[in-house]
Write a protein that holds these residues in place. Structure first.
Motif, PDB file in Angstrom:
ATOM      1  N   GLU A  55       0.874  -1.178   0.000  1.00 19.55           N
ATOM      2  CA  GLU A  55       0.000   0.000   0.000  1.00 19.55           C
ATOM      3  C   GLU A  55       0.913   1.232   0.000  1.00 19.55           C
ATOM      4  N   ASP A  56       0.697   2.147  -0.945  1.00 18.08           N
ATOM      5  CA  ASP A  56       1.651   3.255  -1.072  1.00 18.08           C
ATOM      6  C   ASP A  56       1.417   4.370  -0.053  1.00 18.08           C
ATOM      7  N   GLN A  57       0.242   4.396   0.576  1.00 20.24           N
ATOM      8  CA  GLN A  57       0.019   5.440   1.567  1.00 20.24           C
ATOM      9  C   GLN A  57       0.255   4.903   2.967  1.00 20.24           C
ATOM     10  N   PHE A  58       1.201   5.537   3.647  1.00 21.92           N
ATOM     11  CA  PHE A  58       1.626   5.049   4.955  1.00 21.92           C
ATOM     12  C   PHE A  58       0.462   4.951   5.935  1.00 21.92           C
ATOM     13  N   LEU A  59      -0.364   5.982   5.964  1.00 18.51           N
ATOM     14  CA  LEU A  59      -1.465   5.984   6.941  1.00 18.51           C
ATOM     15  C   LEU A  59      -2.425   4.820   6.719  1.00 18.51           C
ATOM     16  N   ALA A  88      -1.613   2.016   5.223  1.00 18.79           N
ATOM     17  CA  ALA A  88      -0.863   0.791   5.520  1.00 18.79           C
ATOM     18  C   ALA A  88      -0.883   0.492   7.015  1.00 18.79           C
ATOM     19  N   ILE A  89      -0.681   1.533   7.854  1.00 16.52           N
ATOM     20  CA  ILE A  89      -0.638   1.231   9.296  1.00 16.52           C
ATOM     21  C   ILE A  89      -2.027   0.887   9.834  1.00 16.52           C
ATOM     22  N   LEU A 125       5.207  -3.788   5.707  1.00 16.54           N
ATOM     23  CA  LEU A 125       4.386  -2.813   4.984  1.00 16.54           C
ATOM     24  C   LEU A 125       5.299  -2.288   3.887  1.00 16.54           C
ATOM     25  N   VAL A 126       4.855  -2.381   2.644  1.00 18.93           N
ATOM     26  CA  VAL A 126       5.725  -1.925   1.554  1.00 18.93           C
ATOM     27  C   VAL A 126       4.952  -1.028   0.588  1.00 18.93           C
ATOM     28  N   PRO A 127       5.606   0.043   0.087  1.00 12.15           N
ATOM     29  CA  PRO A 127       4.906   0.987  -0.773  1.00 12.15           C
ATOM     30  C   PRO A 127       5.104   0.760  -2.272  1.00 12.15           C
TER      31      PRO A 127
END
Lengths: 345, 115
Positions: free
Chosen positions: B3-7, B9-10, B26-28
């Motif tokens: 998922e490219d968006q950190f928020l 992903a978390i 977690l990988v973007p």
């Protein structure tokens, strides 16, 4: 070959003239073939061809043009059709500009305009033409109304998308703001709404840019705006012109907002004499990269926090995770310093 | 979790945590996802489709080749995705529907526990 013989009796001679016409016949045939080819070129489907004189009167047109527009050959032959007849009033100025260009450069277009057909309806046409050198002007035109329509639909959808994104953000904001709770809840609400507002501000920029690129200085100014009313003296921003992809600008906006709220709560902006310097530069080696520095001083004494808060974690991860770069966060006694860098594209 | 968006992903990480899963990464980007597959054992993956500059189909292909189950979390309509690798893929919604995720994880666990 053409043979021509003549007897000259008194000299007992026959004069024989032989003319080799191979070349001139071949040239004739080539010319006819080339004319035929050109004639076919001028009757290509979907490409209208017009000939004008210097006064703007149409002197000739191909069949495609007549079919496309409904104008009659009789009208053209009678000299009763000019470009002005076919040009809607709001396009006259643009067309005159093209005529000026023709006078200067011998070329017209390519340019697009709305165009009157014989029945008074309108179509979008793409025009390009040139001076033929003998006073005549040729112009080619293609009906691109379908493409125009598709463009308009895309515009409409983009507008619709922007509207919906803004609406959903407004709905989320309202949902979050409803109801009242204890101080904990109110505190959380304030933090959440400030984050959401930063997101809304960055989105507004992205929408204005039509999801293309955003100037970093503009992003910094907009994101810090809520804090500037009280701290305009305390914050100094400067940097190279940098055009950020809209998507990446949203990420940077998020990090900026966390830096600003942290500064207001615990950092330099929590004291009147505290200062923040926000700067960035564009570095070029194998790729272009943006180096972004947030530097605080003269605030309260800073010690590295015992546990890293969500905001701080987010700031770093925006650079390393979303922007494919990295960041260093220093807790210096005079204030925190964040240096983040990431490839421009 | 790709998922490219950190928020986002978390948030997915938090959901998986609650379901008792161990999130190995977690990988973007596609490159980081493929590196993760080389490095760690992965039993299940969640993929976003549009990663900003690239799409995750290459990772879906790799997962199919390795027999690793995966589900999508995307804003797109899954039936309309053109990539072959996404055909028949499960869709968890975006934002992820926690109950659907829980059900998917449980089903996969069952399959694993009863060979």
């Amino acid at each position: 070959m053409v043979l021509n013989a003549r007897r000259i009796d008194h000299m007992q001679l026959i004069l024989l003239a032989i003319e080799d016409q191979t070349e001139s016949r071949r040239a004739d045939r080539a010319l006819r073939r080339s004319e035929e080819r050109l004639r076919r070129v001028l009757e290509t489907d979907a490409v209208g061809v017009l000939f004008f004189d210097q006064t703007g009167r149409v002197t000739d047109a191909n069949e495609v043009f007549l079919r496309m527009t409904g104008y009659s050959r009789e009208r053209i032959d009678a000299g009763q059709l000019t470009w002005r007849d076919m040009t809607p009033p709001e396009w006259v100025a643009a067309s005159e500009q093209q005529m000026d260009q023709l006078a200067k450069t011998g070329r017209i277009g390519p340019y697009e305009k709305d165009y009157f057909l014989a029945d008074g309806s309108r179509r979008w046409m793409l025009f390009a033409g040139r001076d033929l050198g003998d006073g005549a002007i040729v112009e080619f035109c293609i009906d691109n109304s379908e493409r125009k329509k598709a463009e308009e639909e895309r515009e409409f959808l983009l507008g619709e998308l922007n509207h919906r994104v803004k609406n959903i953000l407004a709905v989320i904001r309202s949902l979050a703001a409803q109801g009242h709770g204890g101080p904990e809840v109110e505190r959380y609400k304030a933090v959440f709404l400030a984050r959401l507002d930063a997101l809304v501000a960055a989105h507004a920029l992205a929408l204005e840019s039509r999801w293309s690129t955003i100037e970093l200085a503009e992003l910094v100014a907009r994101t810090l705006k809520p804090y500037m009313a009280e701290h305009s003296e305390a914050v100094e921003t400067s940097g190279d012109p940098v055009q950020l992809e809209a998507r990446r600008a949203l990420s940077v906006g998020l990090a900026l907002h966390e830096l600003a709220t942290n500064a207001v709560k615990y950092g330099a902006l929590s004291k009147p004499e505290g200062r923040v310097r926000v700067s960035w530069r564009l570095e070029k080696d194998s790729e272009q990269r943006v180096v972004f520095v947030w530097e605080e001083r003269d605030g309260p004494n800073v010690a590295p926090p015992e546990d890293i808060g969500f905001g701080t974690r987010l700031i770093r991860r925006v650079f390393s995770y979303e922007l494919n770069g990295d960041a260093e966060l220093e807790f210096r006694p005079e204030g925190i310093r964040l240096k983040g860098w990431f490839p421009l594209s | 979790v790709l998922e490219d968006q950190f928020l986002i992903a978390i948030e997915i990480e938090g959901m998986l945590d609650r379901l008792g899963c161990i999130v190995v990464g977690l990988v973007p980007t596609v490159a980081r996802a493929l590196a993760l597959l080389e490095r760690d054992r992965v039993d299940f993956a969640i993929l976003d489709v549009n990663l900003g500059r690239e799409r995750s189909a290459r990772v879906a292909e790799e997962l199919l080749a390795r027999g690793v189950p995966f589900a999508l979390s995307t804003g797109y309509e899954v039936q309309k995705l053109p990539e072959e690798a996404f055909r028949d893929a499960e869709h968890l919604g975006k934002p992820i529907d926690f109950h659907r995720l829980a059900e998917t994880v449980r089903r996969l666990m069952d399959v694993r526990e009863t060979p």
